[in-house]
Design a protein around this motif. Structure first.
Motif, PDB file in Angstrom:
ATOM      1  N   GLN A   1       0.955   4.137  -2.961  1.00  0.00           N
ATOM      2  CA  GLN A   1       0.603   5.528  -2.675  1.00  0.00           C
ATOM      3  C   GLN A   1       1.801   6.468  -2.755  1.00  0.00           C
ATOM      4  O   GLN A   1       1.651   7.672  -2.572  1.00  0.00           O
ATOM      5  CB  GLN A   1      -0.059   5.623  -1.300  1.00  0.00           C
ATOM      6  CG  GLN A   1      -1.401   4.938  -1.249  1.00  0.00           C
ATOM      7  CD  GLN A   1      -2.060   5.019   0.116  1.00  0.00           C
ATOM      8  OE1 GLN A   1      -1.509   5.548   1.080  1.00  0.00           O
ATOM      9  NE2 GLN A   1      -3.268   4.500   0.209  1.00  0.00           N
ATOM     10  N   SER A   2       2.974   5.913  -3.037  1.00  0.00           N
ATOM     11  CA  SER A   2       4.180   6.742  -3.105  1.00  0.00           C
ATOM     12  C   SER A   2       4.296   7.400  -4.473  1.00  0.00           C
ATOM     13  O   SER A   2       3.571   7.070  -5.406  1.00  0.00           O
ATOM     14  CB  SER A   2       5.422   5.888  -2.848  1.00  0.00           C
ATOM     15  OG  SER A   2       5.727   5.111  -3.987  1.00  0.00           O
TER      16      SER A   2
ATOM     17  N   ARG B   1       0.834  -1.203   0.000  1.00  0.00           N
ATOM     18  CA  ARG B   1       0.000   0.000   0.000  1.00  0.00           C
ATOM     19  C   ARG B   1       0.873   1.258   0.000  1.00  0.00           C
ATOM     20  O   ARG B   1       0.602   2.209  -0.725  1.00  0.00           O
ATOM     21  CB  ARG B   1      -0.930   0.027   1.202  1.00  0.00           C
ATOM     22  CG  ARG B   1      -1.629   1.383   1.286  1.00  0.00           C
ATOM     23  CD  ARG B   1      -2.933   1.464   1.888  1.00  0.00           C
ATOM     24  NE  ARG B   1      -3.892   0.512   1.398  1.00  0.00           N
ATOM     25  CZ  ARG B   1      -5.074   0.387   1.965  1.00  0.00           C
ATOM     26  NH1 ARG B   1      -5.389   1.119   2.997  1.00  0.00           N
ATOM     27  NH2 ARG B   1      -5.932  -0.488   1.502  1.00  0.00           N
TER      28      ARG B   1
END
Length: 70
Positions: free
Chosen positions: A21-22, A17
């Motif tokens: 999301q990076s 995750r």
């Protein structure tokens, strides 16, 4: 992940995750004595970029790792 809940894929899911999301790059640190964490991060594509007395509150030897999306 608390030791009672390790080896249940929780860490892997959290890391996936974070990667998703990076912006394509993550950096983290783990203490030198934490061999299990170092193996975990390397297994999941992180590479060591720095080691030694990295700035931390405990003044303990540590390793800095970095992951970059391909």
């Amino acid at each position: 992940v608390h030791i009672d809940h390790q080896n249940k894929r929780i860490g892997k899911l959290l890391l996936e995750r974070a990667k998703a999301q990076s912006a394509g790059r993550l950096t983290l640190q783990t203490f030198d004595v934490n061999h299990q964490a170092r193996r975990f991060y390397e297994k999941h594509g992180f590479r060591p970029v720095k080691s030694g007395l990295i700035d931390n509150e405990e003044s303990l030897p540590a390793h800095q790792f970095e992951w970059q999306a391909e």
